[in-house]
Design an enzyme around this catalytic site. Sequence first.
Site, PDB file in Angstrom:
ATOM      1  CD  GLU A 166      57.473  30.522  79.138  1.00 52.46           C
ATOM      2  OE1 GLU A 166      56.577  30.897  78.351  1.00 52.46           O
ATOM      3  OE2 GLU A 166      57.388  29.477  79.801  1.00 52.46           O
ATOM      4  CD  GLU A 353      56.725  29.498  84.207  1.00 49.91           C
ATOM      5  OE1 GLU A 353      55.966  28.952  83.370  1.00 49.91           O
ATOM      6  OE2 GLU A 353      56.942  30.708  84.243  1.00 49.91           O
TER       7      GLU A 353
HETATM    8  C1  FCB Z   1      54.266  29.706  80.853  1.00 53.58           C
HETATM    9  C2  FCB Z   1      54.199  31.079  81.471  1.00 53.58           C
HETATM   10  C3  FCB Z   1      53.430  31.132  82.752  1.00 53.58           C
HETATM   11  C4  FCB Z   1      52.198  30.246  82.697  1.00 53.58           C
HETATM   12  C5  FCB Z   1      52.550  28.861  82.236  1.00 53.58           C
HETATM   13  C6  FCB Z   1      51.389  27.898  82.196  1.00 53.58           C
HETATM   14  O1  FCB Z   1      54.489  29.819  79.497  1.00 53.58           O
HETATM   15  O2  FCB Z   1      55.492  31.567  81.729  1.00 53.58           O
HETATM   16  O3  FCB Z   1      53.123  32.470  83.032  1.00 53.58           O
HETATM   17  O4  FCB Z   1      51.236  30.842  81.925  1.00 53.58           O
HETATM   18  O5  FCB Z   1      53.122  28.938  80.956  1.00 53.58           O
END
Ligand code: FCB
Length: 448
Positions: A166, A353
């Site tokens: 990110e 994620e």
């Molecule tokens: C993302 C992050 C991860 C976690 C999630 C909830 O932005 O990459 O580390 O904090 O959110």
Amino acid sequence: MNKIKFPEDFMWGAATAAYQIEGAWDEDGKGNSVWDTLSHMPGVIQNGDTGDTAIDHYHRYKEDVAIMKAVGLQTYRFSISWPRILPEGTGRINQKGIDFYNSLIDELITAGIEPIITLYHWDFPQALADKGGWMNRASMDWFAEYAELCFKSFGDRVKNWITFNEPWVDAYAVVFLLGGPTIEAMSRANHISHHYMLSHARAVEIYRQLYPGGRIGITLDLSPVYTEADSQQDKIAANRFDGFMNRWFLDPVLKGSYPEDMLAWYREKQVAPDIRQGDMELIQSNRSDFLGVNYYSRTIVKAFQDEPILEFKVIENRDDSWATNGEVYPDGLYDLLIRLDNDYDHPLLFITENGTSFGDEELVDGKVMDKRRQKYLQQHFEAASRAISKGVNLKRYYVWSLFDNFEWIYGYSRRFGLVYVDYNTQERIWKESAFWYRQVITDNGFSL
Ligand code: FCB
């Protein structure tokens, strides 16, 4: 009943990040990261929490890998703490740090779980921050040195690598936290993001020379953009938001160039990055093998001329479905995947994620009935499956997160895990969603 079945070669996993789980913040020769510094500053993190101990994964990794195996994970995404293996960021190597990751990798492989490593998940070495951090163009040399050390230490067993997690959040979220983009803040963020892209490209180049058979990519947080009204002005604003958050990173890593409209816009606003001779060639010749997609929510925007640089405003319609990471909107994942497939020439995609945290994480009689998480995941898996049936090249899904952990500025107040962690005893307790996920993996699908 509608049966959702994933392709044979689809892989299920879960993701974590070093600072959020490891603890052992000053053990065995580890150097400080910027998150050690931040979390020790009063008033920065909710409840004064720190990652000093976190979920003590550094000492409990064997128990944790056993849990992964029992849940049935086929692959596990984790990150390396840069200052754990290079305490000053460059130069002196901390062998004990290397040993820890070697043991973890070996434990995973013995358990039949394929590791995928994120090199940089925000815990930047403090020693390098003191030298100007990512604003310093030398950051690409620092990162290249660190990446090469990781590839050479672990690349014989690890065949999938993610350079950055990110980069948008790391470069731009601060801009918003500080109350909206000023010329200075935006220009800074754009410089930093350009250095990320150069560092990414350098790491890709090094990796390919060392291990031509492996794969290397990047993880971006992407948010499909919508407007409330059908006005032309709002559509222009939505396209700008898309350029600002999504295309600004997607284009360089998948096409090898910056989006022209954004570059022109930033130049006009005098916030463009300093792109030097050779930079774009480096980026162009080191495009990613795959794209890691972090999806949490969509964004709704409208035109807003009073905002001096980007001229849009983000609308938040908060209702009951609002979670820590925004509105629950599974169709956004579908739209995003289709769009990536169409606009970027059918790339190989991993969801690196996706997950959620509601406030319903109570341990009652030894159980955590997190039905809302289960529903959230089910809806998003379904959206992913729909995209696959339309031909999208999506091959993996990593749930965020396996364990409850340190959620950055929220500290331990937000629980994202499939597995509950009692922070007093460090006991790990499967939530209902973990049992459900085990079944999804066993069946490679589920019934709706
Ligand atoms: C993302 C992050 C991860 C976690 C999630 C909830 O932005 O990459 O580390 O904090 O959110």
